[in-house]
Design a protein around this motif. Structure first.
Motif, PDB file in Angstrom:
ATOM      1  N   GLY A 120       1.405  -6.484  -1.210  1.00 16.70           N
ATOM      2  CA  GLY A 120       2.098  -6.796   0.038  1.00 16.70           C
ATOM      3  C   GLY A 120       1.188  -7.483   1.034  1.00 16.70           C
ATOM      4  O   GLY A 120       0.560  -8.501   0.719  1.00 16.70           O
ATOM      5  N   HIS A 134      -9.841   0.536   9.323  1.00 18.45           N
ATOM      6  CA  HIS A 134     -10.089   0.988  10.691  1.00 18.45           C
ATOM      7  C   HIS A 134     -10.249   2.504  10.718  1.00 18.45           C
ATOM      8  O   HIS A 134      -9.798   3.202   9.816  1.00 18.45           O
ATOM      9  CB  HIS A 134      -8.886   0.626  11.573  1.00 18.45           C
ATOM     10  CG  HIS A 134      -8.637  -0.854  11.692  1.00 18.45           C
ATOM     11  ND1 HIS A 134      -9.541  -1.724  12.241  1.00 18.45           N
ATOM     12  CD2 HIS A 134      -7.565  -1.616  11.335  1.00 18.45           C
ATOM     13  CE1 HIS A 134      -9.034  -2.955  12.228  1.00 18.45           C
ATOM     14  NE2 HIS A 134      -7.843  -2.915  11.673  1.00 18.45           N
ATOM     15  N   SER A 189       3.712  -9.729  10.638  1.00 22.30           N
ATOM     16  CA  SER A 189       2.434  -9.133  10.225  1.00 22.30           C
ATOM     17  C   SER A 189       2.485  -7.604  10.203  1.00 22.30           C
ATOM     18  O   SER A 189       2.134  -6.987   9.222  1.00 22.30           O
ATOM     19  CB  SER A 189       1.321  -9.606  11.165  1.00 22.30           C
ATOM     20  OG  SER A 189       1.223 -11.011  11.068  1.00 22.30           O
ATOM     21  N   VAL A 196       0.834  -1.216   0.000  1.00 24.33           N
ATOM     22  CA  VAL A 196       0.000   0.000   0.000  1.00 24.33           C
ATOM     23  C   VAL A 196       0.864   1.260   0.000  1.00 24.33           C
ATOM     24  O   VAL A 196       0.582   2.214  -0.736  1.00 24.33           O
ATOM     25  CB  VAL A 196      -0.970  -0.023   1.208  1.00 24.33           C
ATOM     26  CG1 VAL A 196      -1.696   1.309   1.351  1.00 24.33           C
ATOM     27  CG2 VAL A 196      -1.978  -1.155   1.046  1.00 24.33           C
ATOM     28  N   SER A 198       8.791  -3.875   4.917  1.00 30.28           N
ATOM     29  CA  SER A 198       8.589  -4.047   6.367  1.00 30.28           C
ATOM     30  C   SER A 198       9.923  -3.899   7.094  1.00 30.28           C
ATOM     31  O   SER A 198      10.993  -3.982   6.474  1.00 30.28           O
ATOM     32  CB  SER A 198       8.008  -5.436   6.646  1.00 30.28           C
ATOM     33  OG  SER A 198       9.003  -6.416   6.431  1.00 30.28           O
ATOM     34  N   PRO A 248      13.886  -8.245  -6.429  1.00 34.29           N
ATOM     35  CA  PRO A 248      14.284  -7.915  -5.048  1.00 34.29           C
ATOM     36  C   PRO A 248      15.490  -7.001  -5.005  1.00 34.29           C
ATOM     37  O   PRO A 248      16.451  -7.213  -5.744  1.00 34.29           O
ATOM     38  CB  PRO A 248      14.639  -9.279  -4.436  1.00 34.29           C
ATOM     39  CG  PRO A 248      14.635 -10.280  -5.519  1.00 34.29           C
ATOM     40  CD  PRO A 248      14.191  -9.638  -6.804  1.00 34.29           C
TER      41      PRO A 248
HETATM   42  C1  LIG Z   1      -2.776 -10.857   9.295  1.00 30.52           C
HETATM   43  C2  LIG Z   1      -2.822  -9.363   9.102  1.00 30.52           C
HETATM   44  C3  LIG Z   1      -3.995  -8.679   9.374  1.00 30.52           C
HETATM   45  C4  LIG Z   1      -4.048  -7.296   9.191  1.00 30.52           C
HETATM   46  N1  LIG Z   1      -5.225  -6.647   9.391  1.00 30.52           N
HETATM   47  C5  LIG Z   1      -5.317  -5.332   9.084  1.00 30.52           C
HETATM   48  C6  LIG Z   1      -6.583  -4.693   9.051  1.00 30.52           C
HETATM   49  O1  LIG Z   1      -7.624  -5.321   9.277  1.00 30.52           O
HETATM   50  N2  LIG Z   1      -6.620  -3.362   8.738  1.00 30.52           N
HETATM   51  C7  LIG Z   1      -5.495  -2.653   8.432  1.00 30.52           C
HETATM   52  O2  LIG Z   1      -5.599  -1.453   8.141  1.00 30.52           O
HETATM   53  N3  LIG Z   1      -4.283  -3.260   8.398  1.00 30.52           N
HETATM   54  C8  LIG Z   1      -4.172  -4.573   8.705  1.00 30.52           C
HETATM   55  N4  LIG Z   1      -2.980  -5.212   8.603  1.00 30.52           N
HETATM   56  C9  LIG Z   1      -1.764  -4.412   8.346  1.00 30.52           C
HETATM   57  C10 LIG Z   1      -1.627  -3.983   6.888  1.00 30.52           C
HETATM   58  O3  LIG Z   1      -1.807  -5.097   6.057  1.00 30.52           O
HETATM   59  C11 LIG Z   1      -0.235  -3.381   6.706  1.00 30.52           C
HETATM   60  O4  LIG Z   1      -0.044  -2.355   7.662  1.00 30.52           O
HETATM   61  C12 LIG Z   1      -0.024  -2.767   5.326  1.00 30.52           C
HETATM   62  O5  LIG Z   1      -0.541  -3.586   4.308  1.00 30.52           O
HETATM   63  C13 LIG Z   1       1.469  -2.536   5.139  1.00 30.52           C
HETATM   64  O6  LIG Z   1       1.726  -1.924   3.899  1.00 30.52           O
HETATM   65  P1  LIG Z   1       3.196  -1.463   3.517  1.00 30.52           P
HETATM   66  O7  LIG Z   1       3.134  -0.938   2.152  1.00 30.52           O
HETATM   67  O8  LIG Z   1       3.755  -0.620   4.602  1.00 30.52           O
HETATM   68  O9  LIG Z   1       4.088  -2.808   3.556  1.00 30.52           O
HETATM   69  P2  LIG Z   1       3.968  -4.150   2.698  1.00 30.52           P
HETATM   70  O10 LIG Z   1       2.562  -4.487   2.457  1.00 30.52           O
HETATM   71  O11 LIG Z   1       4.828  -5.155   3.397  1.00 30.52           O
HETATM   72  O12 LIG Z   1       4.645  -3.779   1.308  1.00 30.52           O
HETATM   73  C14 LIG Z   1       6.032  -3.857   1.110  1.00 30.52           C
HETATM   74  C15 LIG Z   1       6.323  -4.578  -0.190  1.00 30.52           C
HETATM   75  O13 LIG Z   1       7.727  -4.645  -0.349  1.00 30.52           O
HETATM   76  C16 LIG Z   1       8.083  -5.895  -0.906  1.00 30.52           C
HETATM   77  N5  LIG Z   1       9.498  -6.149  -0.583  1.00 30.52           N
HETATM   78  C17 LIG Z   1      10.016  -6.641   0.576  1.00 30.52           C
HETATM   79  N6  LIG Z   1      11.358  -6.700   0.491  1.00 30.52           N
HETATM   80  C18 LIG Z   1      11.689  -6.245  -0.738  1.00 30.52           C
HETATM   81  C19 LIG Z   1      12.933  -6.052  -1.410  1.00 30.52           C
HETATM   82  N7  LIG Z   1      14.106  -6.352  -0.816  1.00 30.52           N
HETATM   83  N8  LIG Z   1      12.927  -5.572  -2.674  1.00 30.52           N
HETATM   84  C20 LIG Z   1      11.759  -5.248  -3.281  1.00 30.52           C
HETATM   85  N9  LIG Z   1      10.541  -5.416  -2.686  1.00 30.52           N
HETATM   86  C21 LIG Z   1      10.513  -5.890  -1.426  1.00 30.52           C
HETATM   87  C22 LIG Z   1       7.100  -6.856  -0.281  1.00 30.52           C
HETATM   88  O14 LIG Z   1       6.969  -8.032  -1.059  1.00 30.52           O
HETATM   89  C23 LIG Z   1       5.816  -6.021  -0.224  1.00 30.52           C
HETATM   90  O15 LIG Z   1       5.027  -6.210  -1.365  1.00 30.52           O
HETATM   91  C24 LIG Z   1      -2.907  -6.599   8.741  1.00 30.52           C
HETATM   92  C25 LIG Z   1      -1.731  -7.296   8.430  1.00 30.52           C
HETATM   93  C26 LIG Z   1      -1.690  -8.663   8.595  1.00 30.52           C
HETATM   94  C27 LIG Z   1      -0.435  -9.402   8.200  1.00 30.52           C
END
Ligand SMILES: Cc1cc2nc3c(=O)[nH]c(=O)nc-3n(C[C@H](O)[C@H](O)[C@H](O)COP(=O)(O)OP(=O)(O)OC[C@H]3O[C@@H](n4cnc5c(N)ncnc54)[C@H](O)[C@@H]3O)c2cc1C
Length: 414
Positions: A40, A60, A352, A13, A226, A197
């Protein structure tokens, strides 16, 4: 090697948000994603004809959640989860009475007041130690730390708990949040290079990112992975702060498909939890969400982490034993096909969502502070300081902040 204006690492996201905002500002960028898909930790899979969110499933704090407006713009069907939810709290196998539920509500009030009054950034478990004699304290502690924050209460900053305690309405999307992120946010972000990656980032003089498919040079870089994934990327020079104060917690979600007509007397959208003793693993269940043909089980914190390490069979064995304890042997007949999430063992996520350790509530802001005069920025759910850390809303806001920071840095250089 041609030099790009902006490299975005990760297409969850936060990465999709950064891309959408740069695109709207007319700034060129490239997004690389390690895995074979975008979204992700927002990921919808199918169980029969039901959509099941392996990761995020609620928007939320709807009143200040930026994804609600995007869902409306895209005509997504929004479900008011709180309005349809009923709750059953078990003591042993018996539903708590009205007076027991009133005691629980009063205990929750005392828990909130006591934890909020902690004078320093100590562990949540220590902050509420004076309440141990109350029979509801262990359950409230496990709910707040393990089920909501995916954290270990003994290792979870009480300040981080307080800042990120989610208030307000919870909404779900028909078809799943993961599917919405992939479809709607993916469209806004534009093309993503999948299966790329990033292994190392050198930010001494411009940005050079080493990937499995060669190096990429850029003027600026937004890293949205993450904290566990970030600790595996070699940065030169290293970051001003390590990710150790912001470990990834574990929340495991399990979908159990209803088998035949056996429904255990549970209504659609009824949630079930049970009172527990201290250190007893907590499990919660939502039956037949939105009338779907499955129940969703949640196990968070240290018990979830231990079961994730043992694997899917151990997790399912734990769930079935607990369901048998709650509902008797008919529970075995109630469920067929299963799906078990395992974010902790997933190499690109390593858990998570991030929680702060005691004394580290300020680490989110430090980790997210712009580096190299705004040309390198770490942004994702873990760096959110708006009270929405650990959520898709926090991740979206962080992607937006990173895009604005980088845009300002590039215009200073122009
Ligand atoms: C079980 C569970 C339940 C949840 N429930 C909720 C909920 O109900 N409501 C809510 O708002 N949030 C919820 N969350 C949290 C929410 O999903 C996350 O906070 C959010 O999706 C994180 O987004 P992000 O972009 O920060 O990270 P990520 O979604 O982790 O995106 C990072 C991306 O980077 C990629 N990546 C990693 N390493 C590398 C690399 N070296 N090179 C290139 N790419 C890489 C990954 O594959 C990933 O696609 C939940 C999470 C989990 C796991």
């Amino acid at each position: 090697m041609p030099q790009l204006p902006v490299l975005i690492i990760g297409a969850g996201v936060a990465g999709l948000s950064a891309a959408s905002h740069l695109r709207a500002a007319g700034i060129e960028y490239l997004i690389v994603e390690a895995s074979a898909r975008i979204g992700g930790r927002a990921r919808t899979v199918m169980l029969g004809s039901d959509a099941f969110d392996l990761g995020a499933s609620w928007l939320h704090d709807a009143a200040r959640n930026p994804l609600v407006a995007l869902a409306r713009e895209d005509h997504a069907t929004i479900i008011d989860s709180d309005a349809v939810r009923t709750r059953r709290v078990l003591i042993g196998q018996t539903p708590a009475t009205a007076s027991e539920l009133a005691n629980r509500a009063a205990a929750w009030e005392r828990f909130d007041q006591t934890a909020s009054a902690a004078p320093r950034d100590i562990a949540l478990a220590s902050a509420i130690d004076s309440l141990r004699a109350d029979p509801w304290t262990a359950s409230i502690e496990a709910w707040e730390a393990c089920q909501i924050a995916a954290a270990d209460p003994r290792d979870f900053s009480v300040v981080d708990w307080r800042i990120n305690a989610l208030e307000g309405q919870n909404l779900a999307l028909q078809g799943g949040i993961g599917a919405f992120v992939e479809r709607s946010l993916g469209r806004r972000a534009g093309p993503v290079h999948l299966g790329v990656p990033v292994r190392a980032i050198d930010w001494r003089d411009g940005i050079t990112a080493k990937t499995d498919h060669g190096s990429i040079k850029a003027s600026a870089c937004i890293v949205t992975v993450s904290t566990a994934a970030l600790s595996r990327i070699a940065l030169t020079p290293s970051l001003p702060i390590s990710t150790e104060g912001l470990p990834m917690g574990t929340l495991t979600k399990i979908a159990l498909r209803a088998s035949g007509a056996e429904r255990l007397g549970l209504r659609p959208d009824e949630s079930v939890t049970a009172r527990i003793e201290r250190d007893e693993p907590m499990m919660s269940c939502i039956a037949w969400p939105g009338g779907a043909d499955h129940a969703v089980i949640f196990i968070g914190g240290p018990p979830a982490q231990a079961l994730s390490r043992e694997g899917e069979a151990a997790t399912l064995d734990f769930v079935r034993t607990r369901l048998r304890h709650w509902f008797g042997n008919t529970a075995d007949k109630a469920f067929g096909e299963t799906i078990v999430s395992n974010w902790s063992e997933d190499e690109w996520h390593g858990g998570s969502y991030a929680y702060a350790r005691p004394g580290h509530a300020g680490d989110r802001a430090i980790l997210g502070a712009p580096l190299a005069d705004g040309r390198l920025i770490i942004a994702g759910e873990a760096t959110a300081t708006d009270g929405l850390a650990g959520t898709v809303a926090g991740a979206w806001n962080e992607g937006k902040r990173a895009a604005a920071t980088v845009q300002a840095a590039l215009s200073r250089r122009a």
